[in-house]
Each structure stands twice: as C-alpha cells, then as structure tokens.
Design an enzyme around this catalytic site. Structure first.
Site, PDB file in Angstrom:
ATOM      1  N   THR A  20       0.829  -1.211   0.000  1.00 17.57           N
ATOM      2  CA  THR A  20       0.000   0.000   0.000  1.00 17.57           C
ATOM      3  C   THR A  20       0.865   1.264   0.000  1.00 17.57           C
ATOM      4  O   THR A  20       0.733   2.133  -0.869  1.00 17.57           O
ATOM      5  CB  THR A  20      -0.917   0.006   1.257  1.00 17.57           C
ATOM      6  OG1 THR A  20      -1.693  -1.189   1.251  1.00 17.57           O
ATOM      7  CG2 THR A  20      -1.828   1.211   1.262  1.00 17.57           C
ATOM      8  N   VAL A  21       1.762   1.361   0.972  1.00 18.40           N
ATOM      9  CA  VAL A  21       2.541   2.597   1.124  1.00 18.40           C
ATOM     10  C   VAL A  21       3.628   2.704   0.049  1.00 18.40           C
ATOM     11  O   VAL A  21       3.807   3.767  -0.565  1.00 18.40           O
ATOM     12  CB  VAL A  21       3.162   2.680   2.539  1.00 18.40           C
ATOM     13  CG1 VAL A  21       3.950   3.980   2.698  1.00 18.40           C
ATOM     14  CG2 VAL A  21       2.073   2.589   3.620  1.00 18.40           C
ATOM     15  N   LYS A 117       6.314   1.696  12.926  1.00 20.64           N
ATOM     16  CA  LYS A 117       6.197   2.029  14.362  1.00 20.64           C
ATOM     17  C   LYS A 117       6.547   0.864  15.254  1.00 20.64           C
ATOM     18  O   LYS A 117       7.083   1.050  16.350  1.00 20.64           O
ATOM     19  CB  LYS A 117       4.805   2.572  14.700  1.00 20.64           C
ATOM     20  CG  LYS A 117       3.638   1.733  14.255  1.00 20.64           C
ATOM     21  CD  LYS A 117       3.192   2.136  12.883  1.00 20.64           C
ATOM     22  CE  LYS A 117       2.210   1.166  12.274  1.00 20.64           C
ATOM     23  NZ  LYS A 117       1.248   1.807  11.405  1.00 20.64           N
ATOM     24  N   GLU A 141       8.380  10.225  10.209  1.00 22.08           N
ATOM     25  CA  GLU A 141       7.100  10.947  10.295  1.00 22.08           C
ATOM     26  C   GLU A 141       5.912  10.015  10.035  1.00 22.08           C
ATOM     27  O   GLU A 141       4.867  10.112  10.681  1.00 22.08           O
ATOM     28  CB  GLU A 141       7.112  12.099   9.272  1.00 22.08           C
ATOM     29  CG  GLU A 141       5.889  12.965   9.288  1.00 22.08           C
ATOM     30  CD  GLU A 141       5.629  13.635  10.636  1.00 22.08           C
ATOM     31  OE1 GLU A 141       6.351  14.568  10.968  1.00 22.08           O
ATOM     32  OE2 GLU A 141       4.710  13.190  11.351  1.00 22.08           O
ATOM     33  N   GLY A 199      -6.828  -0.660   2.802  1.00 17.14           N
ATOM     34  CA  GLY A 199      -5.380  -0.552   3.036  1.00 17.14           C
ATOM     35  C   GLY A 199      -5.019   0.178   4.313  1.00 17.14           C
ATOM     36  O   GLY A 199      -3.865   0.566   4.508  1.00 17.14           O
ATOM     37  N   GLU A 202      -3.094  -3.027   9.511  1.00 15.90           N
ATOM     38  CA  GLU A 202      -1.794  -3.683   9.463  1.00 15.90           C
ATOM     39  C   GLU A 202      -1.941  -5.053   8.790  1.00 15.90           C
ATOM     40  O   GLU A 202      -3.043  -5.616   8.726  1.00 15.90           O
ATOM     41  CB  GLU A 202      -1.255  -3.877  10.882  1.00 15.90           C
ATOM     42  CG  GLU A 202      -0.958  -2.576  11.601  1.00 15.90           C
ATOM     43  CD  GLU A 202       0.046  -1.724  10.858  1.00 15.90           C
ATOM     44  OE1 GLU A 202       1.162  -2.178  10.599  1.00 15.90           O
ATOM     45  OE2 GLU A 202      -0.307  -0.576  10.521  1.00 15.90           O
ATOM     46  N   ASP A 213      -1.105  -1.065  18.121  1.00 14.29           N
ATOM     47  CA  ASP A 213      -0.555  -0.096  17.153  1.00 14.29           C
ATOM     48  C   ASP A 213      -0.599   1.317  17.742  1.00 14.29           C
ATOM     49  O   ASP A 213       0.377   2.069  17.643  1.00 14.29           O
ATOM     50  CB  ASP A 213      -1.376  -0.167  15.853  1.00 14.29           C
ATOM     51  CG  ASP A 213      -0.923   0.831  14.809  1.00 14.29           C
ATOM     52  OD1 ASP A 213       0.090   0.567  14.132  1.00 14.29           O
ATOM     53  OD2 ASP A 213      -1.571   1.887  14.674  1.00 14.29           O
ATOM     54  N   LYS A 217       2.587   3.853  18.764  1.00 15.99           N
ATOM     55  CA  LYS A 217       2.702   5.263  18.347  1.00 15.99           C
ATOM     56  C   LYS A 217       2.806   6.167  19.572  1.00 15.99           C
ATOM     57  O   LYS A 217       3.579   7.134  19.585  1.00 15.99           O
ATOM     58  CB  LYS A 217       1.494   5.651  17.491  1.00 15.99           C
ATOM     59  CG  LYS A 217       1.488   4.952  16.131  1.00 15.99           C
ATOM     60  CD  LYS A 217       0.139   5.063  15.464  1.00 15.99           C
ATOM     61  CE  LYS A 217       0.126   4.389  14.100  1.00 15.99           C
ATOM     62  NZ  LYS A 217      -1.220   4.176  13.560  1.00 15.99           N
TER      63      LYS A 217
END
Ligand code: NDP
Ligand code: HSE
Length: 446
Positions: A20-21, A117, A141, A199, A202, A213, A217
């Site tokens: 996805t990313v 993360k 970021e 998407g 995880e 998660d 963070k």
C-alpha cells in the site's frame, strides 16, 4: 543538464516494500519528480525496490503504469542496500524483521526513512544510537498519524514547550470501525473487512484492534515529548474488540461517541518525572472536537506549557497520506537539514521514567447486564457507595420482569483502581450476568 550528469548528480533511493505505502511512494516520486528536484536541487531517483514476491510487485508496478522497469524489483534486500548508487533507504515493509535491514543501511552511513512504528517502539533508541554512530539519520514521520506531520510538530514546532499532556486518536483502522458502527450501524466484522480492503489495517489487524498499534505510536510520541525511553509493553492497553453495537448505541443515547484514545500525561504528584500513558476506548462528549474525527482520520491534541492546546487532524492511514509523510521525510533528509537536527534530537536518550498505570482519576461509564428483579439496582448501588463511588447518571430501559437488561451508570471522578475493585464485587453479585463493560469518560470536566 545532460542526461548522464543528471543521473550522476541524482540522489539514489532504495526501497524495501511495495505494498500500500510503497506503491504510493513510487507514484509520488514519479508524478512530482520535477518539483522535488527543484526543492532538493538534485533529482531523486528510485533505483531498486526489494520485496519478497518479485512477480507480485512487477504486476502491481505494471498496473500503476508509471514506467517502473520490471528489472528494478529484487528479492535481495541486502544487495539493494549495499548498492553504491543507493544513498538513502526507504523502509515500508513493516515489522520487527526489518531491524536487520535498517541496521545494515545505517552502519553503511545510509539514512533510513521508515513508517515502521513496531520497529521504532521496540528498538528505537538502539537504532538512533547506531544511526548517530555512522553519521546517518532515521526519519519516521509516517510512523505516527499517517499524513499528519505530528512528529515534525512535536520535535520542531513545539520545541520551546514542556509537554503537559497529549490526547489523540492514533489508529485509523479502529476509528474507521467505530465510525462505521456509530454512523451506519455496521457490524464490527464488516467494518474491519472494509478497513482492510482500503489498506488502513496492518498486515496483522490484531495489532490495530487490540490497541497495540496505538500504544506503539504513543510510545514513540511520548519518548519524543518527554525525552525518555518507554517500554511499550508497560503501557496499559485495551482495544476495541470487546465493543458491540449496543455499547455504541447507549453511548449515543447519553450524548457520547466511543473513540479509541491514546493518552499521555506528565504526572506531577508522582516520583521524579513519571508519565502516565494508556490506550483505551473512551466515551467522548459529542460536543468535544475529538468526537468529530471520523473514519480513518487521526487527531492529536498536545498541551504545551507555553502554547496551550494545539490540535493536529488529518488522514491517519491510507496510501497517499502515508506516502506523503514518507516522501516529505525523504526531501528533508536529502536537503541536509534533517540529518543535522537528528544528530541532536531530544529523542530516546537511554533515560527511563516510570509509567504510572492505575492511579489517575477519571469518570467512568459502566454497563452491566442485570436481572430485572426487586432490589437488584440497590445491591449494585450499595457496592458502589461502599467503595466511595459517586454516581452521576443511571440509564435502564423498560423490560419484562425477570429478564436480563443492560443497565448503564456513569460515575463522578474516581480512581481506576477503586473502580476495578468495585466492578469485581459487582460482577460476583447473583443479579449480574457476565462481565461488565467499563470505559473512561472524557468530557469538559476533565
Ligand atoms: P503492505 O502489507 O501493503 O506491504 C508490505 C510490503 O513489504 C510488501 O510489498 C511486502 O512484499 C514487503 N515486505 C514485507 N516483508 C518483507 C521482507 N521481509 N522483505 C522484503 N519485503 C517485505 O504494508 P503497508 O504498505 O500497508 O505498510 C508498510 C509499513 O507502513 C508498515 O510498517 C505499516 O505499519 C506502515 N504504515 C502503513 C500505513 C497504511 O495506511 N497502510 C500507514 C502508516 C504506516 P511481499 O508482498 O512480496 O510480501
Ligand atoms: N494500521 C494503521 C492504522 C496504519 O490503521 O492507523 C497507520 O499507521
């Protein structure tokens, strides 16, 4: 500028992951190439992408139709990192297995941009030390808040402040599920399936719904805000997997939305500079701005001693918002300023501070399944009264005598430990069926 001089002056990028990313990052680098080259003063060129399944990545690249050469995909992560023409590594694969490749990049003096993360929460301070030792940087970021620049805001924009507290919605999947249940009456399972399809979730969605998660963070953000090392396992963490449509409907009836919140508070009364951290579903007053944060959006309110509260809102998950955070980091590293700042960043320093777990007071919503029989409510009220817990409201719908009905109470401020002790006694009463649901209430009294 000739083609060959452009190539030799270019900053070569290697990327691990093309999901996805990763696909979003490749799209941005392609679409905005000229703009980025102008911003950095040199072109950025994606040299190679490492994945596990090369054929799958090649098919995805063909579908993107942005001119990616199928030969640029490899399953050899180490060889990709070691290439002389790769100066910076983008890690968008995820998981603790990426520790080796990230360390390999850093020890070769190659800065890493990551959205991971889990890795930073588990090994951030060690990786930061490795990076500094080798004159490299880690930019992260995208690890918190998707496309919202909250890491940059916390580190640089709010650098003059002592951070008193942070409250936020830090998991897009959970917020998407809770919004779908609240606004569309959708079932938990159907909403989770939708979040996965879009998407947001995880690869292992239990990380999202368990609250883990968001806790990872929170550990990263709190370590930046307070300059301390935080063991993510020490953060009390409750997810949304025990919530049902009835809880959500009851909350709405009482003027609240249920949100999964990550909360950090500097703990003034405790020993040293302890900090209270927790992740839990909370009742949020419908008049509070956080209750207006819907879908995959995230928000973080930061209370700085000089600024007062500032709030950051935006897409907390999803392809292009997250790719935006990754590529912005790439630009900041390529421009040189981030590396200089990173060398002195007030990030994990090896100093630890205790995490206060159960002492903070709060108001609570309690849902009980009670047998509708004479004296049942009195028994519950007696336990609460004997525990020093003051009720602020009671809600029970009409039911046939003898049936089990949901009864909801909200309390005035009380210690969580006192609340838990009272609940254990209440759950053992014969007029109570099953486990109680107990959620913190966040409203303007807090
Ligand atoms: P995906 O599951 O969509 O993609 C993961 C990619 O990484 C796949 O291409 C996969 O390759 C590759 N990969 C996984 N393990 C390895 C490995 N050991 N070696 C080489 N390649 C590997 O994940 P996302 O793109 O959603 O997430 C990537 C990272 O970004 C994660 O850390 C996630 O937490 C973070 N993130 C995600 C957001 C989102 O909205 N999705 C938002 C913010 C952060 P293959 O398919 O061949 O297995
Ligand atoms: N799974 C994460 C979420 C991705 O839903 O928030 C963004 O970090």
């Amino acid at each position: 500028m000739s083609e060959s001089s452009t190539q030799s002056e270019a900053i070569g990028l290697g990327m691990i992951g093309f999901g996805t990313v990763g696909q979003g990052v490749a799209q941005l680098l392609h679409e905005q190439a000229a703009v980025y080259a102008a911003r950095v003063g040199r072109p950025l060129v994606l040299r190679q992408v490492a994945v596990r399944d090369v054929g799958k990545a090649q098919a995805a690249a063909a579908a993107l139709d942005i001119g990616l050469d199928p030969k640029m995909f490899t399953a050899d992560v180490d060889a990709m990192i070691d290439r002389d023409d790769v100066a910076m590594v983008i890690e968008v694969a995820g998981g603790l297995a990426m520790r080796g490749p990230v360390e390999r990049s850093l020890t070769r003096g190659k800065s890493v941009v990551t959205a991971n993360k889990s890795l930073l929460a588990a090994a951030g301070s060690s990786l930061f030390a490795t990076a500094r030792e080798h004159d490299a940087a880690i930019a992260f970021e995208a690890s918190c808040g998707g496309g919202i620049p909250i890491v940059t805001s916390l580190l640089f924009g709010l650098g003059a402040n002592r951070i008193e507290a942070m409250v936020g919605i830090l998991n897009g999947t959970c917020n998407y599920i809770l919004t779908a249940m609240t606004q569309r009456g959708q079932s938990y399972d159907a909403a989770l399936a939708e979040a996965q399809e879009k998407g947001f979730a995880e690869a292992d969605p239990t990380l999202d719904i368990s609250g883990r998660d968001a806790a990872e963070k929170l550990a990263i953000l709190a370590s930046l805000a307070y300059g301390i090392e935080i063991d993510v396992d020490s953060i009390p963490c409750e997810g949304i997997d025990r919530l049902d449509l009835e809880n959500i409907a009851l909350a709405a009836e009482m003027g609240y939305d249920i949100k999964l919140l990550a909360i950090a508070q500097r703990y003034e009364d405790g020993p040293g500079d302890a900090v209270s951290l927790r992740v839990e579903p909370c009742f949020v007053d419908q008049d509070m701005p956080l209750s207006d944060v819907h879908g995959s959006f995230n928000a973080l309110s930061v209370d700085g001693h000089a600024t007062g509260v500032t709030t950051y809102v935006g897409h907390g998950a999803g392809q292009m918002p997250t790719a935006s955070a990754v590529v912005s980091d790439v630009l900041n590293v390529a421009n040189g300023w981030y590396g200089q700042a990173f060398a002195r960043l007030g990030a994990p320093t090896g100093r630890t501070a205790p995490v206060v777990t159960d002492e903070l007071k709060g108001r609570f919503f309690v849902r009980l399944n009670m047998v509708d029989a004479p004296g049942a409510m009195a028994k519950v009220a007696t336990v609460l009264g004997e525990s020093g817990i003051n009720l602020s409201s009671i809600l029970q719908h009409e039911a046939a005598a003898g049936q089990v009905v949901p009864v909801v109470v909200t309390t005035h401020e009380v210690d969580r430990s006192a609340m838990d002790a009272a609940l254990a006694k209440i759950e053992s009463l014969r007029v109570i069926a099953g486990r109680a649901t107990c959620l913190r209430v966040l409203d303007f009294e807090d």
